[in-house]
Design an enzyme around this catalytic site. Structure first.
Site: not given
Lengths: 487, 95
Positions: A76, A151, A175
């Site tokens: 990420k 996310s 997330s």
């Protein structure tokens, strides 16, 4: 070998050991698939072509006792990667190149794992849809007209599409665990402090967790072994010993006490999920587990999302105060430094993030702080007390990770104040407020789309969570699923 | 108590940015929901309850020895700065 990217980490390792494939085969295939799927699913901010060079170096000197040797992975874009663009999917960091590696990135480097790309996220981890990154929206590999969730959307897409067998994410409210449910993956958020957050951009420090996606529970165990552990660069990290999670995996649930939450279960209406959940409970009981429905308290459960929002948005305003274009990041012109900061933040934060920051500013304002922020921290204390009360009598808590499949981009959202939203879709923040190990894995397909179940345990009982999750995984046929559009 | 546009603007400006009228309008609608969510928190009895600032109650791991480690060079620190002069971040005159 066909479809080498569809293998789990364990299977890839065995194929490498048996010299059926080389690390460069895996990385080459991974890079090709990343590029081939990029336009449709938009998993990546940066794809690292140079990863193949490293992979060629790894083709010799294979390490048999290192399950992650030569395995491609994605990260990420809020983990610092030295010399590699790291944006937090925010225009405030669109040109930011860290000068050091996050601890987890360094640990994976030391394990000779190969980073093939940095993934799209909701800006600065503040979002749950996968649609708020500065390079565009992520699409669900099960159906490109649907949300991936967020996310950590890009990381979920990369694993679900079979580009990589695992990817790093971060989890502050759910997330990793929610996109895991929507994309048919294993999403594991270990205990707060189990994995160092040094080099992970802070969103809300008291509830941020480093986390990750895999497609099998055993693969999760391999990844956790590699990246868990105390770190003097992260004062909130924990120095308790790191188990040999994969070797100690135990699928025997006999005598284990498993709680489900009455108020949550009563909100589920999806028939496939209901049937799967019932089937699971029956199978666990047949194997000697004791499954009991417990009451949490409706009024308290309804506060989980509001407490999360107040605490996270408040802490986020502080953590992101440094994004001003002065020391790093792009800078807008102005007549004074103050004007430059103002213009930079106005231009480069997205609308969604700005609106969340205002909520944080509201909660922390002198006239509201006691009534809102401190109050939320007190209610957090009550929520965590309740969790520990349940854990006095039960080993894990089992809940549906979501009540539904991934929504279409064209679906209208329901009433945010109804229990379906407040509780069913947002209860996994319990794991963040309490710092508890929490893992989502797929339990059913509904109209061909995955829904997950969540297993939550006591602090630092990652082994228990992995064991129960592995037992659940063994009872269904959803291990190592690649999304149907990407097979 | 309903939050006003003026208050929202003040809160945003305090954080060193501004938004468009459309964004403020959207935020006003969002605040209608936030205020109801905050009420849910306010309705919980927290008499005698301390605020929780971290997930766990545990003692500090202590401080490490005061020995330099993981030191960045000046060049590294300035690598991402927009404008650098004489080994310093250059900004508009402040005095």
């Amino acid at each position: 070998m066909d479809n080498i990217l569809n293998l789990s980490i364990e299977e890839m390792h065995n194929a490498l050991k048996e010299k059926k494939i080389k690390p460069s085969d895996l990385v080459k295939a991974s890079l090709e698939k990343a590029k081939g799927n990029q336009e449709t699913y938009n998993a990546f901010v940066t794809i690292l072509e140079e990863a193949l060079e490293l992979a060629y170096e790894l083709d010799n000197n294979f390490e048999e006792d290192n399950p992650l040797y030569g395995i491609p992975y994605a990260c990420k874009d809020n983990f610092s990667t030295k010399g590699i663009l790291t944006t937090g999917s925010s225009n405030t960091l669109k040109n930011f190149i860290p000068v050091y590696d996050a601890t987890v990135v360094k640990k994976l480097k030391d394990k000779k794992t190969v980073l093939i790309g940095k993934t799209v996220m909701d800006e600065l981890a503040m979002g749950g849809t996968g649609t708020n990154g500065h390079t565009g929206i992520c699409r669900n590999p099960w159906d490109k007209e649907r949300y991936s969730g967020g996310s950590s959307g890009g990381s979920a897409v990369a694993v679900s599409a079979g580009i990589v067998p695992f990817a790093l994410g971060s989890d502050t409210g759910d997330s990793v665990r929610k996109p895991a449910s929507l994309c048919g993956l294993v999403g594991f958020k270990p205990s707060w402090g189990r994995i160092s957050r040094y080099g992970l951009f802070s969103f809300a420090t008291s509830i941020d967790h480093a986390a990750f996606f895999t497609r099998t529970v055993k693969d999760s165990a391999y990844v956790l072994e590699a990246i868990a552990g105390g770190d003097y660069n992260d004062a909130t990290s924990n120095f308790s010993p790191v188990n040999n999670y994969s070797k100690d995996l135990n699928l025997d649930v006999k005598g284990l006490k498993i709680a489900t939450i009455k108020e949550l279960d009563s909100l589920v209406t999806n028939k496939d999920l209901l049937n799967a959940f019932d089937e699971l409970k029956n199978k666990l009981e047949k194997d000697g587990a004791i499954v009991t429905s417990v009451e949490f308290g409706l009024d308290l459960l309804r506060t989980v999302l509001p407490v999360y929002l107040v605490i996270s948005c408040s802490e986020a305003t502080s953590n992101n105060a440094s994004l001003d274009g002065i020391k790093f990041g792009p800078r807008k012109e102005g007549k004074t430094m103050e004007e430059e900061v103002f213009n930079t933040r106005t231009a480069y934060f997205s609308s969604s993030v700005k609106r969340r920051f205002v909520l944080g500013s509201y909660c922390l304002a002198k006239e509201n702080q006691e009534r809102v922020f401190i109050k939320a921290q007190k209610v957090r204390h009550l929520i965590v007390n309740k969790l520990h009360e349940i854990f006095k009598d039960y080993d894990v808590i089992l809940t549906p990770a979501s009540g539904k499949v991934a929504s279409k981009f064209t679906d209208t959202s329901g009433d945010p104040l109804k229990d379906e939203n407040l509780i069913l879709e947002n209860h996994m923040a319990l794991g963040n407020l309490g710092g508890l190990p929490s893992l989502t894995l797929p339990i059913c397909l509904s109209n061909g789309l995955p829904i997950g179940i969540n297993v939550m345990g006591r602090p630092y009982e990652e082994q228990m969570v992995l064991n129960v999750s592995a037992a659940i995984e063994s009872k269904f046929n959803f291990k190592n699923m690649i999304a149907k559009e990407c097979k | 108590m309903k939050v006003t546009r003026e208050q929202l603007k003040k809160l945003a400006n305090r954080l060193m940015y501004d938004m468009s009228d459309e964004e403020y309008e959207l935020l006003e609608k969002e605040f209608e929901v936030y205020e109801k969510e905050i009420e849910l928190i306010e309705n919980i009895d927290t008499e005698g309850v301390d605020p929780m600032t971290f997930p766990f109650f545990y003692e500090s791991i202590g401080l490490r020895e005061d020995e330099p480690c993981d030191v960045l060079t000046t060049e590294e620190v300035l690598k991402n700065a927009h404008d650098v002069f004489d080994n310093q971040v250059k900004v508009k005159k402040v005095i």
